[in-house]
Design a protein around this motif. Structure first.
Motif, short mmCIF file in Angstrom:
data_model
loop_
_atom_site.label_atom_id
_atom_site.label_comp_id
_atom_site.label_asym_id
_atom_site.label_seq_id
_atom_site.Cartn_x
_atom_site.Cartn_y
_atom_site.Cartn_z
N CYS A 34 9.15 -18.61 62.39
CA CYS A 34 10.31 -19.49 62.23
C CYS A 34 10.01 -20.89 62.75
O CYS A 34 10.43 -21.88 62.15
N GLY A 35 9.29 -20.98 63.85
CA GLY A 35 8.90 -22.29 64.37
C GLY A 35 8.02 -23.05 63.40
O GLY A 35 8.18 -24.25 63.19
N LEU A 36 7.08 -22.35 62.77
CA LEU A 36 6.22 -22.99 61.78
C LEU A 36 7.01 -23.45 60.56
O LEU A 36 6.75 -24.53 60.02
N MET A 37 7.98 -22.66 60.13
CA MET A 37 8.81 -23.05 58.99
C MET A 37 9.65 -24.29 59.32
O MET A 37 9.81 -25.18 58.48
N LEU A 38 10.16 -24.36 60.55
CA LEU A 38 10.92 -25.55 60.95
C LEU A 38 10.02 -26.79 60.98
O LEU A 38 10.42 -27.86 60.52
N LEU A 39 8.82 -26.65 61.52
CA LEU A 39 7.89 -27.78 61.53
C LEU A 39 7.54 -28.23 60.12
O LEU A 39 7.45 -29.43 59.85
N MET A 40 7.37 -27.29 59.20
CA MET A 40 7.05 -27.64 57.83
C MET A 40 8.22 -28.36 57.16
O MET A 40 8.03 -29.32 56.40
N ALA A 41 9.45 -27.94 57.46
CA ALA A 41 10.63 -28.60 56.90
C ALA A 41 10.75 -30.03 57.43
O ALA A 41 11.04 -30.95 56.67
N PHE A 42 10.52 -30.22 58.73
CA PHE A 42 10.57 -31.57 59.29
C PHE A 42 9.46 -32.45 58.71
O PHE A 42 9.68 -33.63 58.42
N TYR A 43 8.29 -31.88 58.51
CA TYR A 43 7.20 -32.64 57.91
C TYR A 43 7.55 -33.06 56.48
O TYR A 43 7.33 -34.21 56.09
N ALA A 44 8.10 -32.14 55.70
CA ALA A 44 8.46 -32.46 54.32
C ALA A 44 9.53 -33.55 54.28
O ALA A 44 9.47 -34.46 53.45
N PHE A 45 10.51 -33.47 55.16
CA PHE A 45 11.55 -34.48 55.21
C PHE A 45 10.97 -35.83 55.58
O PHE A 45 11.27 -36.85 54.94
N ALA A 46 10.13 -35.88 56.61
CA ALA A 46 9.52 -37.14 57.04
C ALA A 46 8.62 -37.71 55.94
O ALA A 46 8.60 -38.92 55.71
N TYR A 47 7.89 -36.86 55.25
CA TYR A 47 7.02 -37.31 54.17
C TYR A 47 7.83 -37.99 53.08
O TYR A 47 7.47 -39.04 52.57
N ARG A 48 8.97 -37.39 52.72
CA ARG A 48 9.82 -37.99 51.69
C ARG A 48 10.45 -39.29 52.16
O ARG A 48 10.59 -40.23 51.40
N VAL A 49 10.84 -39.36 53.43
CA VAL A 49 11.45 -40.58 53.96
C VAL A 49 10.44 -41.72 53.95
O VAL A 49 10.74 -42.83 53.50
N PHE A 50 9.23 -41.47 54.43
CA PHE A 50 8.24 -42.54 54.56
C PHE A 50 7.57 -42.92 53.25
O PHE A 50 6.95 -43.97 53.16
N ASN A 51 7.67 -42.09 52.23
CA ASN A 51 7.06 -42.42 50.94
C ASN A 51 8.07 -42.86 49.90
O ASN A 51 7.76 -42.93 48.71
N GLY A 52 9.29 -43.17 50.32
CA GLY A 52 10.27 -43.76 49.43
C GLY A 52 10.87 -42.81 48.42
O GLY A 52 11.24 -43.22 47.33
#
Length: 55
Positions: A34-52
């Motif tokens: 579950c911790g890994l899934m949360l980290l992956m979700a945060f990474y995906a969100f940050a990736y989308r935010v920073f890449n427009g």
């Protein structure tokens, strides 16, 4: 750093004196998953935010 140590002590205390052992192992594996899934979700969100990405 103190916060991480506090979370570690809570994690360790949560599984003290729990029976059966196989259930404890399964719950520990599930909590790491579950911790890994949360980290992956945060990474995906940050990736989308920073890449427009358009939301």
């Amino acid at each position: 750093m103190g916060t991480l140590l506090h979370f570690k002590s809570l994690y360790v205390a949560a599984f003290e004196n729990c029976k059966p052992e196989i259930l404890v192992v399964i719950l520990k594996i599930y909590s790491v998953f579950c911790g890994l899934m949360l980290l992956m979700a945060f990474y995906a969100f940050a990736y989308r935010v920073f890449n427009g990405f358009e939301f």
